[in-house]
Every structure is written in C-alpha cells, then in structure tokens.
Design a protein around this motif. Sequence first.
Motif, PDB file in Angstrom:
ATOM      1  N   MET A   1       0.811  -1.203   0.000  1.00 34.67           N
ATOM      2  CA  MET A   1       0.000   0.000   0.000  1.00 34.67           C
ATOM      3  C   MET A   1       0.852   1.264   0.000  1.00 34.67           C
ATOM      4  SD  MET A   1      -3.066   1.150  -0.057  1.00 34.67           S
ATOM      5  CE  MET A   1      -3.942  -0.344   0.335  1.00 34.67           C
ATOM      6  N   THR A   2       1.955   1.274   0.814  1.00 35.33           N
ATOM      7  CA  THR A   2       2.769   2.468   0.922  1.00 35.33           C
ATOM      8  C   THR A   2       3.563   2.741  -0.349  1.00 35.33           C
ATOM      9  OG1 THR A   2       4.486   1.146   1.997  1.00 35.33           O
ATOM     10  CG2 THR A   2       2.953   2.345   3.418  1.00 35.33           C
ATOM     11  N   ASN A   3       3.608   1.775  -1.290  1.00 33.49           N
ATOM     12  CA  ASN A   3       4.300   1.990  -2.552  1.00 33.49           C
ATOM     13  C   ASN A   3       3.417   2.671  -3.592  1.00 33.49           C
ATOM     14  OD1 ASN A   3       6.725   0.844  -1.708  1.00 33.49           O
ATOM     15  ND2 ASN A   3       5.983  -1.225  -2.145  1.00 33.49           N
ATOM     16  N   ASP A   4       2.125   2.813  -3.324  1.00 30.33           N
ATOM     17  CA  ASP A   4       1.236   3.506  -4.242  1.00 30.33           C
ATOM     18  C   ASP A   4       1.520   5.001  -4.203  1.00 30.33           C
ATOM     19  OD1 ASP A   4      -0.158   1.200  -4.980  1.00 30.33           O
ATOM     20  OD2 ASP A   4      -1.414   1.326  -3.200  1.00 30.33           O
ATOM     21  N   THR A   5       1.308   5.650  -5.334  1.00 28.09           N
ATOM     22  CA  THR A   5       1.481   7.096  -5.392  1.00 28.09           C
ATOM     23  C   THR A   5       0.116   7.767  -5.401  1.00 28.09           C
ATOM     24  OG1 THR A   5       3.579   6.910  -6.593  1.00 28.09           O
ATOM     25  CG2 THR A   5       2.424   9.012  -6.727  1.00 28.09           C
ATOM     26  N   ILE A   6      -0.023   8.770  -4.563  1.00 31.32           N
ATOM     27  CA  ILE A   6      -1.257   9.543  -4.460  1.00 31.32           C
ATOM     28  C   ILE A   6      -0.976  10.946  -4.979  1.00 31.32           C
ATOM     29  CG2 ILE A   6      -3.147  10.256  -2.964  1.00 31.32           C
ATOM     30  CD1 ILE A   6      -2.567   7.200  -3.018  1.00 31.32           C
ATOM     31  N   LEU A   7      -1.832  11.435  -5.859  1.00 36.24           N
ATOM     32  CA  LEU A   7      -1.673  12.769  -6.424  1.00 36.24           C
ATOM     33  C   LEU A   7      -2.663  13.713  -5.757  1.00 36.24           C
ATOM     34  CD1 LEU A   7      -0.434  14.666  -8.613  1.00 36.24           C
ATOM     35  CD2 LEU A   7      -2.293  13.907 -10.127  1.00 36.24           C
ATOM     36  N   VAL A   8      -2.160  14.828  -5.232  1.00 37.68           N
ATOM     37  CA  VAL A   8      -3.003  15.830  -4.582  1.00 37.68           C
ATOM     38  C   VAL A   8      -2.976  17.113  -5.407  1.00 37.68           C
ATOM     39  CG1 VAL A   8      -3.453  17.168  -2.485  1.00 37.68           C
ATOM     40  CG2 VAL A   8      -2.475  14.858  -2.314  1.00 37.68           C
ATOM     41  N   ALA A   9      -4.150  17.557  -5.820  1.00 34.17           N
ATOM     42  CA  ALA A   9      -4.287  18.837  -6.512  1.00 34.17           C
ATOM     43  C   ALA A   9      -4.899  19.835  -5.540  1.00 34.17           C
ATOM     44  CB  ALA A   9      -5.175  18.685  -7.747  1.00 34.17           C
ATOM     45  N   GLY A  10      -4.347  21.050  -5.518  1.00 39.13           N
ATOM     46  CA  GLY A  10      -4.776  22.035  -4.525  1.00 39.13           C
ATOM     47  C   GLY A  10      -3.981  21.899  -3.237  1.00 39.13           C
ATOM     48  N   ILE A  71      -4.400   7.040  -7.044  1.00 37.44           N
ATOM     49  CA  ILE A  71      -5.559   7.813  -6.590  1.00 37.44           C
ATOM     50  C   ILE A  71      -5.264   9.298  -6.742  1.00 37.44           C
ATOM     51  CG2 ILE A  71      -6.974   8.441  -4.585  1.00 37.44           C
ATOM     52  CD1 ILE A  71      -6.612   5.590  -3.572  1.00 37.44           C
ATOM     53  N   VAL A  72      -6.255  10.043  -7.231  1.00 38.84           N
ATOM     54  CA  VAL A  72      -6.169  11.498  -7.311  1.00 38.84           C
ATOM     55  C   VAL A  72      -7.107  12.084  -6.267  1.00 38.84           C
ATOM     56  CG1 VAL A  72      -6.535  13.552  -8.733  1.00 38.84           C
ATOM     57  CG2 VAL A  72      -5.660  11.442  -9.785  1.00 38.84           C
ATOM     58  N   ILE A  73      -6.595  13.032  -5.493  1.00 36.98           N
ATOM     59  CA  ILE A  73      -7.411  13.767  -4.519  1.00 36.98           C
ATOM     60  C   ILE A  73      -7.395  15.236  -4.929  1.00 36.98           C
ATOM     61  CG2 ILE A  73      -7.694  14.460  -2.108  1.00 36.98           C
ATOM     62  CD1 ILE A  73      -6.113  11.952  -1.324  1.00 36.98           C
ATOM     63  N   SER A  74      -8.568  15.808  -5.147  1.00 36.85           N
ATOM     64  CA  SER A  74      -8.620  17.213  -5.547  1.00 36.85           C
ATOM     65  C   SER A  74      -9.389  18.059  -4.541  1.00 36.85           C
ATOM     66  CB  SER A  74      -9.273  17.374  -6.924  1.00 36.85           C
ATOM     67  OG  SER A  74      -9.348  18.758  -7.251  1.00 36.85           O
ATOM     68  N   THR A  75      -8.711  19.088  -4.055  1.00 35.04           N
ATOM     69  CA  THR A  75      -9.346  20.114  -3.224  1.00 35.04           C
ATOM     70  C   THR A  75      -9.443  21.425  -4.002  1.00 35.04           C
ATOM     71  OG1 THR A  75      -7.283  20.971  -2.261  1.00 35.04           O
ATOM     72  CG2 THR A  75      -8.269  19.056  -1.200  1.00 35.04           C
ATOM     73  N   VAL A  76      -9.247  21.349  -5.305  1.00 32.07           N
ATOM     74  CA  VAL A  76      -9.195  22.554  -6.134  1.00 32.07           C
ATOM     75  C   VAL A  76     -10.538  23.294  -6.101  1.00 32.07           C
ATOM     76  CG1 VAL A  76      -8.990  23.413  -8.495  1.00 32.07           C
ATOM     77  CG2 VAL A  76      -7.401  21.665  -7.657  1.00 32.07           C
ATOM     78  N   GLY A  77     -10.471  24.568  -5.807  1.00 31.89           N
ATOM     79  CA  GLY A  77     -11.660  25.403  -5.770  1.00 31.89           C
ATOM     80  C   GLY A  77     -11.284  26.777  -5.252  1.00 31.89           C
ATOM     81  N   ILE A  78     -12.143  27.747  -5.474  1.00 27.55           N
ATOM     82  CA  ILE A  78     -11.880  29.095  -4.998  1.00 27.55           C
ATOM     83  C   ILE A  78     -13.058  29.582  -4.163  1.00 27.55           C
ATOM     84  CG2 ILE A  78     -10.266  29.803  -6.790  1.00 27.55           C
ATOM     85  CD1 ILE A  78     -12.587  31.106  -8.281  1.00 27.55           C
ATOM     86  N   THR A  79     -12.758  30.387  -3.167  1.00 29.71           N
ATOM     87  CA  THR A  79     -13.803  31.014  -2.351  1.00 29.71           C
ATOM     88  C   THR A  79     -14.301  32.282  -3.017  1.00 29.71           C
ATOM     89  OG1 THR A  79     -12.790  30.132  -0.344  1.00 29.71           O
ATOM     90  CG2 THR A  79     -14.337  31.949  -0.080  1.00 29.71           C
ATOM     91  N   ARG A  80     -13.347  33.041  -3.546  1.00 29.37           N
ATOM     92  CA  ARG A  80     -13.681  34.317  -4.186  1.00 29.37           C
ATOM     93  C   ARG A  80     -13.216  34.286  -5.641  1.00 29.37           C
ATOM     94  NH1 ARG A  80     -14.657  39.245  -2.078  1.00 29.37           N
ATOM     95  NH2 ARG A  80     -14.012  38.539  -0.002  1.00 29.37           N
ATOM     96  N   GLN A  81     -14.073  34.733  -6.550  1.00 30.03           N
ATOM     97  CA  GLN A  81     -13.687  34.813  -7.957  1.00 30.03           C
ATOM     98  C   GLN A  81     -12.731  35.996  -8.136  1.00 30.03           C
ATOM     99  OE1 GLN A  81     -17.283  33.347 -10.581  1.00 30.03           O
ATOM    100  NE2 GLN A  81     -18.042  34.901  -9.172  1.00 30.03           N
ATOM    101  N   LYS A  82     -11.551  35.717  -8.668  1.00 34.42           N
ATOM    102  CA  LYS A  82     -10.552  36.766  -8.844  1.00 34.42           C
ATOM    103  C   LYS A  82      -9.610  36.374  -9.960  1.00 34.42           C
ATOM    104  CE  LYS A  82      -7.627  34.780  -5.203  1.00 34.42           C
ATOM    105  NZ  LYS A  82      -6.926  35.033  -3.921  1.00 34.42           N
ATOM    106  N   ASP A  83      -8.730  37.291 -10.312  1.00 30.16           N
ATOM    107  CA  ASP A  83      -7.746  37.067 -11.380  1.00 30.16           C
ATOM    108  C   ASP A  83      -8.409  36.683 -12.688  1.00 30.16           C
ATOM    109  OD1 ASP A  83      -5.721  37.563  -9.519  1.00 30.16           O
ATOM    110  OD2 ASP A  83      -5.557  35.462  -8.971  1.00 30.16           O
TER     111      ASP A  83
END
Length: 302
Positions: A1-10, A71-83
Amino acid sequence: MTNDTILVAGATGYLGRYITKELLSRNFKTKIIVRDASKVQMEDHVNLDIQQAEVTKPETLHPSIFDNVRIVISTVGITRQKDGLTYMDVDYQANANLIEEAKKCGGVEKFIYISVLNGDKLRRQLKICEAKERLGDYLKSSGLNYCIIRPTGFFSDMADFLEMAKSGTVYLFGDGKGLLNPIHGEDLARAVVDSMDQHMEDNDDDDDNNEINIGGPDVLSQNEIAKLALEACSKNPNRIVHVPDWIRKFALWLVKTMTSSQTHGPIEFFLTAMALDMQAPTYGTRKLEDYFHEQVSISGSE
C-alpha cells in the motif's frame, strides 16, 4: 500500500496542506500539483514529489504527472472569484481537466473530490454550488471510481463569529437555532485519506463509488457558536443580538444587485448558508472551542 502514489491537486490550499501532511505521515508516496513551488512546505520530504502545473491550463498537465498514480485527490476550488477566473473556470473546469488527464493515463483507480454539504440544494441559488455540483455530475459520468466528500465547513469559516465577538457583540439572523458542526482541516484530511481504501459508516452506496457527508465532533447551534466565540474573547457570553431574517434576505438581494459576482460570491454563500442546517455525521476530535481560544491567543501575540 505504501508503494502507491497519491496525487493531490490544490496542495498549497488550507485543506490540501493537511491532506499532504497526513499522506506523508502514513508513508504514502505523494505527488502534489502546485502553481507556485515556493509555497510548498516539507519540500525535502523523501516521499514528496512536487509537480509544477496550472490545473486551469490543461496543456500544462503533462502525462508524466500521472505516472504511477493510483488515486487522485482534488481540493481545487476558490472562495472568491478573482484574477479573471470564475467558479466555473476553477471549481468545474480545472477539476474536469484533472479527470480527463486521469482517464487518459489508464492507471488511476479512484478520484476523490472535496465538494460542500448541501451543494445539491443550493446549486440553483449559488454559482459556487452550481460549479461544484456540475463537476460532481461530470465525475459520476466519467467512468472512474470516485468518492465525493461533502464537509459542513471548516473551523476557519467561523472567523466571522470570532471577529464580531472581539467587538463584544455577535449578531445572528433569525433565532440562532440553526445547527452545524464545522470540522477542522486536520480531522477532515484524516477522513479523506481513510476514504481511499475504506468506507465510512452510514454510507450505503456501492463499494467503489460513494458520497460522504461529514462534519466535526460537536453539533452546535449558531447561538452556541456565538457564545463560544464571546467566551474565547473574554466577553459577555450573553451579548448575542438576533436580527430579523428579512434583513438577511434583503442583504442578500442588495449584495447581488449592487456588487459584481467577483465580490458577492463569498457573502452570498455565507448569507444563504446561515439560513440552513449544516449538520452532517460527526467525525474527528478537534473542538471548535479550542480553535477559538487558539486564534485569540495567536492574534494577541502578534
């Protein structure tokens, strides 16, 4: 299990940092996608692989980013629209870009997306919820195994209570009896990592695809949260003023009418959520009361 790679976005955001820390503490090989590598903490960790890209620009998501990713884990998101970026650009399209690249690589077994509690009820009212729910629909139809995690809100989202308490009075819309159980980022990160290979109680979906509603260990009324904030600030805990709910509705109409979508998004969400029960199954050990005292201590030492 510890040899698996997990990708985190955000990974450089509030929750993303906690998830990265939790993964590394469990000895998972962890890749993180970041726009600015200078914001990365623990950059020298032996199991951490930093990939620089912009999820809003699919051409920067090179196939090598997904090499050996299970596995991909995504927390991508914005609270305020900007840029110049909207909720649809980030909460929806950026995550859709990740899903498409995960599908192309062929090795991703599961995609975990962090959404929001009651998003399905609010999608027609709030642009941020519409973007998140549209992404949820996209993920469900993607063919990937998935988990959608819907937290009630973070302790940090309770900052408005604390700011009002510092002045000595907390103002609440209506009777203040609405219930919520916000969760600390550290507790939620642990639940997210647990969800990779096991399923939490009270979720009846099939083995590979599920949705998890989750909140912190203490279910509190708005009145109780206001009292905790006042006590943390050493103020009279009874200094709570209840404002008629029609004022909330008028303020909601006014902010949507008189300000741009970039400005009113977070205010709109706050005013709408304050009228709902934001209660979910309890999880974790971190207490909101302790968090309030920690924040007051930090601000007092600055």
